[in-house]
Write a protein that holds these residues in place. Sequence first.
Motif, PDB file in Angstrom:
ATOM      1  N   ASN A  65     -23.220 -28.164 -25.866  1.00  0.00           N
ATOM      2  CA  ASN A  65     -24.039 -29.375 -25.806  1.00  0.00           C
ATOM      3  C   ASN A  65     -23.198 -30.588 -25.426  1.00  0.00           C
ATOM      4  OD1 ASN A  65     -26.164 -27.762 -26.638  1.00  0.00           O
ATOM      5  ND2 ASN A  65     -25.822 -28.187 -28.797  1.00  0.00           N
ATOM      6  N   GLN A  69     -23.432 -33.116 -21.723  1.00  0.00           N
ATOM      7  CA  GLN A  69     -23.343 -34.566 -21.564  1.00  0.00           C
ATOM      8  C   GLN A  69     -22.097 -34.961 -20.765  1.00  0.00           C
ATOM      9  OE1 GLN A  69     -23.857 -36.958 -25.117  1.00  0.00           O
ATOM     10  NE2 GLN A  69     -23.767 -38.851 -23.925  1.00  0.00           N
ATOM     11  N   VAL A  74     -27.370 -33.043 -18.745  1.00  0.00           N
ATOM     12  CA  VAL A  74     -28.544 -33.176 -19.630  1.00  0.00           C
ATOM     13  C   VAL A  74     -29.766 -33.455 -18.759  1.00  0.00           C
ATOM     14  CG1 VAL A  74     -29.590 -34.621 -21.438  1.00  0.00           C
ATOM     15  CG2 VAL A  74     -27.147 -34.033 -21.575  1.00  0.00           C
ATOM     16  N   PRO A  75     -30.920 -32.817 -18.928  1.00  0.00           N
ATOM     17  CA  PRO A  75     -31.370 -31.954 -20.017  1.00  0.00           C
ATOM     18  C   PRO A  75     -31.215 -30.454 -19.778  1.00  0.00           C
ATOM     19  CG  PRO A  75     -33.268 -32.507 -18.684  1.00  0.00           C
ATOM     20  CD  PRO A  75     -32.044 -33.103 -18.005  1.00  0.00           C
ATOM     21  N   ALA A  76     -30.235 -30.029 -18.987  1.00  0.00           N
ATOM     22  CA  ALA A  76     -30.045 -28.597 -18.749  1.00  0.00           C
ATOM     23  C   ALA A  76     -30.001 -27.837 -20.071  1.00  0.00           C
ATOM     24  CB  ALA A  76     -28.745 -28.358 -17.984  1.00  0.00           C
TER      25      ALA A  76
ATOM     26  N   THR B 131     -21.810 -31.819 -33.983  1.00  0.00           N
ATOM     27  CA  THR B 131     -22.127 -33.098 -33.345  1.00  0.00           C
ATOM     28  C   THR B 131     -20.867 -33.637 -32.662  1.00  0.00           C
ATOM     29  OG1 THR B 131     -21.622 -34.308 -35.365  1.00  0.00           O
ATOM     30  CG2 THR B 131     -23.900 -33.615 -35.056  1.00  0.00           C
ATOM     31  N   THR B 242     -31.526 -29.771 -23.404  1.00  0.00           N
ATOM     32  CA  THR B 242     -30.621 -30.620 -24.181  1.00  0.00           C
ATOM     33  C   THR B 242     -31.085 -32.076 -24.155  1.00  0.00           C
ATOM     34  OG1 THR B 242     -29.260 -30.702 -22.169  1.00  0.00           O
ATOM     35  CG2 THR B 242     -28.458 -29.333 -23.982  1.00  0.00           C
ATOM     36  N   ASP B 243     -30.552 -32.835 -25.111  1.00  0.00           N
ATOM     37  CA  ASP B 243     -30.617 -34.291 -25.069  1.00  0.00           C
ATOM     38  C   ASP B 243     -29.150 -34.758 -25.123  1.00  0.00           C
ATOM     39  OD1 ASP B 243     -31.394 -36.926 -25.171  1.00  0.00           O
ATOM     40  OD2 ASP B 243     -32.809 -36.640 -26.810  1.00  0.00           O
ATOM     41  N   THR B 244     -28.890 -36.048 -25.054  1.00  0.00           N
ATOM     42  CA  THR B 244     -27.497 -36.508 -25.143  1.00  0.00           C
ATOM     43  C   THR B 244     -26.871 -35.944 -26.417  1.00  0.00           C
ATOM     44  OG1 THR B 244     -28.037 -38.491 -26.381  1.00  0.00           O
ATOM     45  CG2 THR B 244     -27.987 -38.690 -23.985  1.00  0.00           C
ATOM     46  N   HIS B 245     -25.625 -35.461 -26.270  1.00  0.00           N
ATOM     47  CA  HIS B 245     -24.936 -34.908 -27.429  1.00  0.00           C
ATOM     48  C   HIS B 245     -24.581 -36.032 -28.406  1.00  0.00           C
ATOM     49  CE1 HIS B 245     -22.811 -31.822 -29.537  1.00  0.00           C
ATOM     50  NE2 HIS B 245     -21.669 -32.443 -29.467  1.00  0.00           N
ATOM     51  N   VAL B 246     -24.260 -37.176 -27.869  1.00  0.00           N
ATOM     52  CA  VAL B 246     -23.974 -38.354 -28.695  1.00  0.00           C
ATOM     53  C   VAL B 246     -25.323 -38.972 -29.058  1.00  0.00           C
ATOM     54  CG1 VAL B 246     -22.790 -40.566 -28.813  1.00  0.00           C
ATOM     55  CG2 VAL B 246     -21.796 -38.689 -27.468  1.00  0.00           C
ATOM     56  N   ASN B 374     -29.964 -31.857 -30.215  1.00  0.00           N
ATOM     57  CA  ASN B 374     -28.983 -31.752 -29.133  1.00  0.00           C
ATOM     58  C   ASN B 374     -29.388 -30.689 -28.127  1.00  0.00           C
ATOM     59  OD1 ASN B 374     -27.987 -32.940 -31.528  1.00  0.00           O
ATOM     60  ND2 ASN B 374     -25.914 -32.884 -30.715  1.00  0.00           N
TER      61      ASN B 374
END
Lengths: 385, 385
Positions: A65, A69, A74-76, B131, B242-246, B374
């Motif tokens: 993940n 980023q 993202v959003p893969a 995270t 996914t979304d932003t990891h952060v 995430n």
Amino acid sequence: MERVAVIGASMTQFGQREDEWILDLLAEAGLECLEDAGVDATDVEHLYVSNMASGEFEGQTGVMNALAQDIDAVPAYTQRIDQTSSSGGAGIYAAWQSVASGASEMTLLVGGEKMTHKTTGESTDVIASLTHPVEYKTGVTLPSFAGLTARHYLERFDAPRESLAKVAVKNHENGVDNPHAQFRKEIDEETALESPIVADPLRLYDFCPITDGSAALMLCPESVAQEYTDDYALITGIDGATDTHVVHEREDPTVMGGVVESGKGAYEMSGLGPDDIDVAELHDMFTILEFLQMEGLGFAEQGEAWKLVAEGYTETDGELPINTSGGLKSKGHPLGASGVAQGVEIYEQLVGEAGPRQVEAETGLCCNVGGFGNCVITTIMEAAR
Amino acid sequence: MERVAVIGASMTQFGQREDEWILDLLAEAGLECLEDAGVDATDVEHLYVSNMASGEFEGQTGVMNALAQDIDAVPAYTQRIDQTSSSGGAGIYAAWQSVASGASEMTLLVGGEKMTHKTTGESTDVIASLTHPVEYKTGVTLPSFAGLTARHYLERFDAPRESLAKVAVKNHENGVDNPHAQFRKEIDEETALESPIVADPLRLYDFCPITDGSAALMLCPESVAQEYTDDYALITGIDGATDTHVVHEREDPTVMGGVVESGKGAYEMSGLGPDDIDVAELHDMFTILEFLQMEGLGFAEQGEAWKLVAEGYTETDGELPINTSGGLKSKGHPLGASGVAQGVEIYEQLVGEAGPRQVEAETGLCCNVGGFGNCVITTIMEAAR
């Protein structure tokens, strides 16, 4: 169903990467592969990470993940694939499935591991835990399995001790031409034979090193590949198989069932046989394993592989070049990266990008061994030209 | 391409399994699923294990290979799938890909985790490492993200604090009817509201517990399913994103991009929309997440989910029953097992095997959230009857 193509490949420098951690290594290979394939990160639909143990080695999980980023994908969809030391080969299989199933039209596979900041003992603890506790808790680590198997092989098939050293000498020679290899130095047979004993009869030069590094491949359906390039490779055969997890329960220690079964499956799928393979990357974590895979995959009869190696059959200018990349032996073995790097070498050979290591090849095979053959993945690629 | 069917399911008792370790739990669910599906272990071609951290929790890796031998499935191909707390959903996606790609005609997916032998602090250390270090190394763990998000949601959408407690009360009520749930006890709103503060405004009863357990599903092509049974379910939509990891870089803390994107993909693939779903399992690791997923998946407008919960819309006898299994809240949350167990519940609802929890349903959805959104996997199943 459409065929699955490989349109890009990359690998980082393998070796001791003091200033980088796992996320740096994965991003380095990932970005380079995007560039090599000419693909925008936003077009990546699935992002797969082959990695055995970032949690154990660095206290960092969720690396797939973070990578999404870091390379702006993202959003893969992301997933981490672990199949111990064959995590890379398992990653190729997973990426192949993602494309072949129609789930993804562009899958980036990045394999990587960061290990050299740990002591050899600490790394061995992590790696040994992939075998059955009945074995590792009584002290039978992977190198000791290799020693026992080598002794049995040499005695049973009347092979000289030198035959194992020849594998190391060949793979070190090949590694000299690989700019990303951990060791780029030739060794002679005497050096190998006189190096310190690790697991009798195996000595230091019968073992691959501990390595940091990352490698990547870009997979997509053939019709999509053709939008990007004319020079691509096709994965025409792929399969994986387990053997008993408890190694000492196997009937014949010189037969790796996972190699035999996965090879059979890959040959059947591709319609090719051992004689059709032009170049191969085998999992030479220990020199003895190169013999066992040559035999399990049908390149040699049982007990005969050592003769082919001694005759030069598997050298770069031989009938079937094996480990033109330098193999795990000289290129290094960052667990999750190794199987992917095998794929990188075969891809580069097939599209004519192997530089000074280039051999003539229309077909290639890689065999990635998890544990002591606990699970093995065999992949066959063919040039599209 | 043939449709992918689910023909069997199982789950172990969730909770504190003092006498078992990860390999026992995986084998227990795996063997039970074989029996439920009426499939011989030797007919399993791919064996996938969803597990986040057996290495970190128990110092044991290679669990998928051990499982193959334990349930007598060698030489089935094995792989471990990690997508943090959504490893189970990722496993469903991987198993779906293995069948849809033609790589396997019988895939057994087993998810499991063994956690309760660790202290809460030790478990939190492992989980927090999924995270980004910029967050967890400054002390922002997943529960604290949940607290911050809940505060923002309640204030912004003028929702009463009680609305979150209603999620816990509902899911505890549902869990009473689930013989495998960790907690089978009803709680009242007052108990939830007066429980100790964990991450203000969230209190103890807003959080799922730490759990040991395992769950399994058997997948195959529809034509193969019909050789075994008439009562099967079909996976008609599945996607992950996914979304932003952060986490703190997201634009709107109440919108989980991974939920929205994976839901969109799953709906598009199945041809269904939110109004067509009869029953859903959402990832209620924290009560606030049930609202965010209801909104991200289109079951409610943004800021309105809490009203539907308050109205009883998501109760077992409501318009859209959510977490009939008891959810992670009362059933428990053994990381790698949770997403698989969501699939087990939807499968059982669709084939009419949910016992006292049975609702009328021809379609069902599960949403499995990795980390703090995430990476999210959404799966839609339909009854074949």
